[in-house]
Write an enzyme that holds these catalytic residues in place. Structure first.
Site, PDB file in Angstrom:
ATOM      1  N   TYR A  21       0.837  -1.199   0.000  1.00 29.02           N
ATOM      2  CA  TYR A  21       0.000   0.000   0.000  1.00 29.02           C
ATOM      3  C   TYR A  21       0.876   1.255   0.000  1.00 29.02           C
ATOM      4  CZ  TYR A  21      -3.300   3.554   1.501  1.00 29.02           C
ATOM      5  OH  TYR A  21      -4.046   4.699   1.572  1.00 29.02           O
TER       6      TYR A  21
ATOM      7  N   GLU B  86     -11.481   4.353   3.935  1.00 31.83           N
ATOM      8  CA  GLU B  86     -11.288   5.236   5.089  1.00 31.83           C
ATOM      9  C   GLU B  86     -12.513   5.227   6.011  1.00 31.83           C
ATOM     10  OE1 GLU B  86      -8.595   6.823   6.009  1.00 31.83           O
ATOM     11  OE2 GLU B  86      -7.360   6.617   4.222  1.00 31.83           O
TER      12      GLU B  86
ATOM     13  N   TRP C  69      -5.676  -0.257  10.208  1.00 32.62           N
ATOM     14  CA  TRP C  69      -5.577  -0.117   8.758  1.00 32.62           C
ATOM     15  C   TRP C  69      -5.238  -1.477   8.143  1.00 32.62           C
ATOM     16  CZ3 TRP C  69      -7.693   2.576   5.363  1.00 32.62           C
ATOM     17  CH2 TRP C  69      -7.150   2.802   4.107  1.00 32.62           C
TER      18      TRP C  69
END
Length: 133
Positions: free
Chosen positions: A19, A41, A49
């Site tokens: 990522y 998000e 995350w």
């Protein structure tokens, strides 16, 4: 330690490293991909995350490849189906937020030509601020 420093110490096949190296801080101009990042998000709130990164492809599939127009038309039965999808975060409020925001983005697209154009017209920002946005 910054996110960049943290990720540089990870193996190349780690979700965070991938990522970081391909998406983190990279400006996106495609509305679908922008909205997809927005979906991730929204769903990350209150979670790590890492959980979201591991489910990124399932989110893309569950939310029709981030097609904003289709998502804006989701009905109660679509929400019920999503609530049964073990590949995503099954939180009704988060799913409803995605649908609500899809409708808001459609309005922004109509007014500004694109979601990206709205962001650009309101936020002439540097990379650090872009990442926060």
């Amino acid at each position: 330690m910054s996110y960049c420093e943290y990720c540089q110490k990870l193996p190349p096949d780690n979700n965070h490293r991938i990522y970081h190296d391909t998406k983190y801080g990279v400006k996106i101009s495609d509305d679908r991909e922008l909205f997809g990042r927005f979906i991730l998000e929204i769903n990350q709130a209150g979670l790590s995350w890492d959980i979201i990164l591991k489910r990124e492809e399932q989110f893309r599939q569950a939310f029709d490849n981030y097609d904003i127009g289709l998502i804006a038309q989701y009905t109660e039965s679509t929400i019920d189906e999503l609530m049964m999808n073990a590949g995503i975060i099954r939180n009704r409020k988060k799913i409803e937020a995605v649908i609500h925001n899809a409708n808001r983005v459609l309005a922004l697209q109509e007014e500004y030509g694109s979601f990206y154009a709205w962001i650009e017209s309101n936020h002439t920002i540097n990379t650090e601020e872009w990442v926060k946005l």
